[in-house]
Motif scaffolding. Sequence first.
Motif, PDB file in Angstrom:
ATOM      1  N   SER A  59       0.824  -1.201   0.000  1.00 33.55           N
ATOM      2  CA  SER A  59       0.000   0.000   0.000  1.00 33.55           C
ATOM      3  C   SER A  59       0.859   1.252   0.000  1.00 33.55           C
ATOM      4  O   SER A  59       2.009   1.234   0.448  1.00 33.55           O
ATOM      5  CB  SER A  59      -0.891  -0.012   1.255  1.00 33.55           C
ATOM      6  N   PHE A  60       0.275   2.341  -0.489  1.00 32.92           N
ATOM      7  CA  PHE A  60       0.909   3.652  -0.338  1.00 32.92           C
ATOM      8  C   PHE A  60       1.253   3.920   1.115  1.00 32.92           C
ATOM      9  O   PHE A  60       2.276   4.536   1.436  1.00 32.92           O
ATOM     10  CB  PHE A  60      -0.054   4.728  -0.867  1.00 32.92           C
ATOM     11  N   TYR A  61       0.420   3.434   2.024  1.00 34.80           N
ATOM     12  CA  TYR A  61       0.579   3.725   3.446  1.00 34.80           C
ATOM     13  C   TYR A  61       1.748   2.991   4.088  1.00 34.80           C
ATOM     14  O   TYR A  61       2.091   3.272   5.243  1.00 34.80           O
ATOM     15  CB  TYR A  61      -0.716   3.421   4.198  1.00 34.80           C
ATOM     16  N   ASP A  62       2.386   2.069   3.372  1.00 35.64           N
ATOM     17  CA  ASP A  62       3.570   1.406   3.928  1.00 35.64           C
ATOM     18  C   ASP A  62       4.637   2.432   4.300  1.00 35.64           C
ATOM     19  O   ASP A  62       5.333   2.292   5.311  1.00 35.64           O
ATOM     20  CB  ASP A  62       4.150   0.417   2.916  1.00 35.64           C
ATOM     21  N   SER A  63       4.759   3.476   3.465  1.00 38.19           N
ATOM     22  CA  SER A  63       5.775   4.505   3.706  1.00 38.19           C
ATOM     23  C   SER A  63       5.367   5.483   4.797  1.00 38.19           C
ATOM     24  O   SER A  63       6.133   6.383   5.147  1.00 38.19           O
ATOM     25  CB  SER A  63       6.056   5.281   2.411  1.00 38.19           C
TER      26      SER A  63
END
Length: 215
Positions: free
Chosen positions: A36-40
Motif C-alpha cells: 500500500s501507499f501507506y507502507d511509507s
Amino acid sequence: MRLLRLLFSLMYRPRVEGLHLVPERGAVIVAANHLSFYDSVVIPLVVPRRVVFLAKAEYFERGRLRRWWFRATGAVPVRRGDGRAAQGALDAAVEVLAGGGAFGIYPEGSRSRDGRLYRGRTGVAWLALTSGAPVVPVALAGTGALPRRTRITVRFGEPLHCTGLPGDPRARRAATDEIMAAIGALSGQDRADRYNTHPGGTGTPSAAKGSVSSP
C-alpha cells in the motif's frame, strides 16, 4: 513525529514484532514487502528513528498533507520512467547511508495488487554491497486496508549482511534473493516467480543495477 506516533498507536494499535532488531544508530537498509501507499507512512511511525524513503515527485507538487509528510520524513523525490532520475535516486540512497542514516526500500519495485510477494529487483543488493550497510527485512500486513481502522502487523527480521562486489550481477542477484526469502519467511505471502510491474506497463524507476522503489 512523537505526537503522530502516539496517535497512530492509539488509533490502530499495530502489532510490532522484532523492533529491537533495527539498529538505533548507523547505516541500515530497511527492506519491506509493498502492499500500500501507506507502507511509507507506517514504517516511519513505528521505527523510532528517521527512515528515508523515495517518493514520487508529484507527491511534492500537490496535496498539502502528502507534501508535508514526505518533507517532514526527509523523503527523496524521484520521477518514474527516467533512467537518469533512477541513478540519482541510487546515489541519494548511498548518501543517506554514508551519513549513517536509515533508508527504506521496496525490492519488489511497486505495490502488490494481488497480495503475493514478487521477485526482488537488485537495486537493494547494489545499495547493500556498495554501502556495506546491513539489511533489515520487514513484513507488513493489513496496510492495504488503510486508512480504515484495521489491525496492522509490522514484523522485523534479523539483519542480513550481504557479501560480494556491487558490480557483480550474480552477487547482486544472490543477495536480493536472500533478502526476499527473509521477507517472505516473515510475511508468509505466496510467492510470484516474476517481477511486479506498475499499472500501465511501466515499472518503478530503474537503472542497470536494478530498481529503487517509491510508494
